[in-house]
Design an enzyme around this catalytic site. Structure first.
Site, mmCIF file in Angstrom:
data_model
loop_
_atom_site.group_PDB
_atom_site.id
_atom_site.type_symbol
_atom_site.label_atom_id
_atom_site.label_comp_id
_atom_site.label_asym_id
_atom_site.label_seq_id
_atom_site.Cartn_x
_atom_site.Cartn_y
_atom_site.Cartn_z
ATOM 1 N N GLY A 76 0.813 -1.218 0.000
ATOM 2 C CA GLY A 76 0.000 0.000 0.000
ATOM 3 C C GLY A 76 0.848 1.271 0.000
ATOM 4 C CG ASP A 77 3.705 2.054 3.013
ATOM 5 O OD1 ASP A 77 2.861 1.207 3.349
ATOM 6 O OD2 ASP A 77 4.223 2.851 3.810
ATOM 7 N N PRO A 78 3.992 2.096 -1.574
ATOM 8 C CG PRO A 78 4.952 0.306 -2.746
ATOM 9 C CD PRO A 78 4.562 0.745 -1.381
ATOM 10 N N GLY A 121 2.273 6.341 -2.255
ATOM 11 C CA GLY A 121 3.325 7.305 -2.579
ATOM 12 C C GLY A 121 3.208 7.824 -3.997
#
Lengths: 412, 421
Positions: B189-191, B194
């Site tokens: 989920g982070d990239p 981002g």
């Protein structure tokens, strides 16, 4: 203050209003890239071959009955676009495409090296003919290198990027199975998203200098950018990150009365608050669990005890009570769970659009909310060739007779 | 769609020097991973990204493994942090002190974009909310990236990237039939969050270029990821059906799988979409007898017989290395590639030919290879210009050169521990 996408009618255009885009692409990655821009206000003309984007032949369809205007995939990927048909392989088609590109700020395509050359749409040609145009090529492997002319699908790209190797089933303590891809083409979507960021980067530069350029956005590189730690581990401490579950032990996917939740805590205070929620069992009194090593040493016991406690409760209650104590617990939501989710409802995540053939349908919207002109759903995906007259006659100023001639020649 | 002349409202702070985002300044209040991932996209292409490390609570990426030789070395030794923070500047300010807060505002006043991924409400409590920032910079673009967005009943929910993959519906459809939901070991989920944050910032910059107006953007990483998983949602909307798991298989195509190779835990993926690709695959395999079976003649037949087809292909891949198998298949025009580990990918001939990997120059991990810029631009290529910053490396540049403080003032701030290092 923040406008919801549901208030689409109040935001007739977005931050990209005035940006003209020509899309020559099919299926997922490049159309998704152009959709992201269209949803933010860009004017996207989607160029389809006379037989239509292959996404029109991929489901989901209502009642599983294939229909070129009813593919859920196509409807989602092409919101807010105008659609025309054109065969770029015919000289007059190629010429018309050139005229559209001349008027555009951005050209987004999934043409790989060989077909791009064949159609005289390769980067060198595009830059020479349209120096102010930003031409973005979204391809599985990129436009150079030994794989450039090899076909590549989401499956191949996902795995080659290093992400498949570290995609695991959640079986705490069990040996890992084979590498696996995601249940939908994540490599394609992530490539499309990366391509949109790349396109806007180039647009920023063009605003200052007037210069266009070619963008070579490779799915492999967009995806291989993500596993930063897995790339660094073997080089620095000799470990290869695999599909094991040690990192979030104790825990993993554990069962409640009515389904599973992901138990994966990181910080000490999260364990403390969770054990308080459990009523601080006798074994948790000593505070030894504040030690990460002690948690790992007793992982099996802890997982068992936590599992037993969870198994007598409903997952919604567990999530709510844990989150009230700032303890992160989530459940593997199904599509039904997402539609029923009160949070997504409150934020207006699902938006309705009425398509002339497919009818009214709920679409997922976006993760972006702006206090200015933002995301909006202004029109559903185009019917095949829906905007031929509007674009060829209105924009390119062809006569009705010329357009009829093109139709008869199979160009349009 | 007549092209509108897009001219910047005001000349850039500095003339563009050959990179796409030269002249763009970002006040970067991010930590953890999603926010820093967003600013990496901007820094790699020339933006001046100043990471305000709100000490004493500096970025937790600095304490994340791997470390050289396995020896924990905080704050400057993490190999994950060093990859992600290259090209950025580090400025340490104690935001809970009035002097630190005032300096942060002065930095925002000379920045184009401010970006943060604290929990909702934290920025306001620090005194750096949108209304405050607008006072010091009327056309500021503020991008807030939280797990579940800034509004709604679950906006305060805590989530890491893996929880987001669960809550966004991705995990449920990933994995093998009959097994458990699968997810990526890194917090995927982070990239995605981002990239979405970077998209938000750049779209807002386009709007500012045309209108002169800034804006506030609330990014929900949860919704950002859910919008990349539309198929199950549309299937549910159209047919009321809940999509399950299919492993590596496809709905229409076969073969479409990940097959075991000679060495332990090595794998090759093979897919054939058209009849032409199927025939190419047969040729690569040496036109075996079994492939002439009438069931394999058309794509639907191959899909129906995919279990047997997979077994046949596995017989062929088992005695070969993943690289041998992939290369041979590719030479025949078949979509095939190894399923790379973080070690084997470094030797991938294609990525090497495209010079994707570059050397890290951050002192404690110098020499390790890391991912280069995520895409290639013909006129303004991305570059790794500097290694990740040691904690507070750029304090003097920011405080003296950008904000005009005197050496004595800076010394006093250090003395008072408003500025660390």
């Amino acid at each position: 203050m923040i406008e919801r996408p549901a208030g689409a009618s109040r935001t007739p255009s977005g931050p990209l209003a005035g940006v003209a885009v020509v899309e020559l692409a099919g299926l997922v990655a490049a159309p998704f890239c152009a959709k992201l821009l269209a949803d933010l206000g860009a004017d996207v003309i989607k160029v389809e071959p006379p037989q239509g984007d292959p996404a029109r032949r991929r489901g989901p369809f209502p009642q599983d009955l294939p229909h070129q205007e009813k593919s859920g995939l196509f409807l989602y990927l092409n919101t807010n676009k105008r659609g025309i048909t054109l065969d770029p392989g015919l000289p007059s088609g190629r010429e018309l495409l050139g005229r559209l590109m001349e008027r555009a700020d951005l050209f987004i395509t999934d043409l790989t090296r060989r077909p791009a050359r064949r159609l005289a749409l390769d980067p060198a040609r595009a830059r020479k003919e349209h120096p102010a145009l930003i031409a973005a090529y979204l391809t599985p492997w990129g436009l150079s290198g030994p794989y450039a002319d090899v076909p590549g699908y989401d499956l191949n790209v996902w795995h080659a990027s290093g992400l498949g190797y570290i995609t695991r089933e959640q079986h705490p303590g069990q040996p890992p199975g084979p590498p696996v891809r995601c249940g939908n083409p994540q490599a394609d979507y992530a490539l499309g998203l990366t391509g949109a960021v790349a396109a806007l980067t180039a647009l920023y530069y063009r605003n200052l200098t007037g210069r266009g350029q070619a963008l070579d956005v490779s799915g492999l590189e967009a995806l291989a950018f993500m596993p930063m730690a897995p790339l660094a581990f073997p080089q620095l401490d000799g470990r290869v990150v695999g599909r094991g579950t040690e990192a979030r032990y104790p825990g993993g996917l554990l069962s409640c009365q009515d389904g599973q939740v992901l138990f994966g805590l990181v910080e000490e205070h999260q364990f403390q608050h969770f054990f308080e929620l459990m009523g601080m069992p006798a074994w948790a009194q000593g505070g030894w669990w504040q030690d990460r090593q002690a948690r790992l040493d007793n992982a099996e016991f802890l997982t068992q005890e936590i599992g037993a406690w969870l198994s007598a409760r409903r997952k919604a209650d567990v999530i709510r009570e844990a989150q009230a104590r700032r303890v992160p617990i989530a459940a593997p939501f199904t599509s039904a769970d997402l539609f029923a989710d009160e949070h997504l409802q409150a934020r207006g995540f699902f938006v309705q659009a009425d398509h002339p053939v497919a009818g009214p349908l709920s679409y997922p919207s976006t993760g972006l909310r702006s206090n200015g002109p933002g995301w909006s759903l202004r029109r559903p995906a185009p019917l095949l060739g829906q905007h031929n007259e509007e674009v060829y006659e209105g924009l390119l100023e062809l006569t009705r007779r010329e357009l009829t001639g093109l139709r008869e020649a199979g160009v349009v | 769609m007549a092209r509108r002349a897009l001219r910047p409202r005001q000349p850039p702070l500095r003339p563009a020097r050959g990179m796409a985002l030269s002249g763009l300044r970002v006040a970067d209040f991010t930590w953890a991973w999603a926010g820093p991932y967003a600013t990496t996209m901007l820094a790699d292409f020339g933006a001046e990204v100043i990471n305000v490390e709100a000490w004493p609570r500096t970025s937790n990426m600095r304490s994340q493994p791997p470390f050289k030789g396995g020896a924990v070395s905080i704050p400057n030794g993490s190999g994950w942090w060093s990859t992600n923070q290259r090209n950025k500047l580090s400025c340490t300010l104690d935001l809970k002190r009035p002097e630190g807060l005032a300096l942060a505002k002065r930095l925002v006043a000379i920045s184009d974009v401010a970006i943060e991924n604290f929990a909702p409400g934290v920025l306001e409590r620090l005194g750096l909310g949108y209304e405050e920032l607008r006072r010091v910079r009327p056309d500021i673009i503020l991008v807030s990236m939280s797990g579940f967005g800034g509004s709604g009943p679950h906006s305060s929910y805590v989530a890491y990237g893996n929880h987001l993959a669960m809550a966004a519906g991705l995990a449920h459809i990933s994995g093998f039939p009959g097994g458990n939901p699968a997810q990526v070991t890194i917090p995927y989920g982070d990239p995605i969050g981002g990239l979405t944050g970077a998209l938000a910032a750049l779209a807002a910059l386009q709007h500012r270029t045309v209108t002169g107006q800034g804006q506030y953007i609330d990014v929900s990483q949860h919704e950002a990821l859910a919008s990349l998983v539309p198929e199950p949602l549309l299937d549910y909307a159209l047919n009321g059906r809940v999509m399950g798991r299919r492993g590596n298989r496809d709905d229409d195509l076969a073969p479409h799988g990940c097959y075991p190779c000679k060495e332990e835990n090595t794998w090759v993926t093979i897919a054939a979409a058209s009849d032409g690709e199927w025939l190419a695959l047969c040729r690569a395999l040496g036109d075996p007898e079994w492939a002439r079976d009438s069931r394999f003649e058309d794509s639907h037949g191959r899909w129906l017989a995919s279990v047997e087809l997979d077994a046949r292909l596995e017989e062929w891949t088992r005695p070969r290395t993943a690289e041998e198998a992939a290369t041979l298949l590719q030479q025949h025009g078949v979509a095939a590639a190894p399923s790379h580990s973080g070690a084997s990918i470094l030797a991938d001939p294609h990525l090497r030919a495209r010079r994707f990997f570059v050397r890290d120059e951050s002192p404690e991990v110098a020499g390790k290879l890391m991912q280069g810029p995520a895409w290639k631009m013909s006129a303004t290529p991305g570059r790794v210009r500097r290694g990740a910053p040691l904690l507070g490396r750029d304090n003097d540049y920011v405080l003296r050169r950008l904000l005009g403080l005197s050496a004595r003032e800076i010394a006093a701030l250090r003395e008072e521990k408003v500025v660390l290092a």
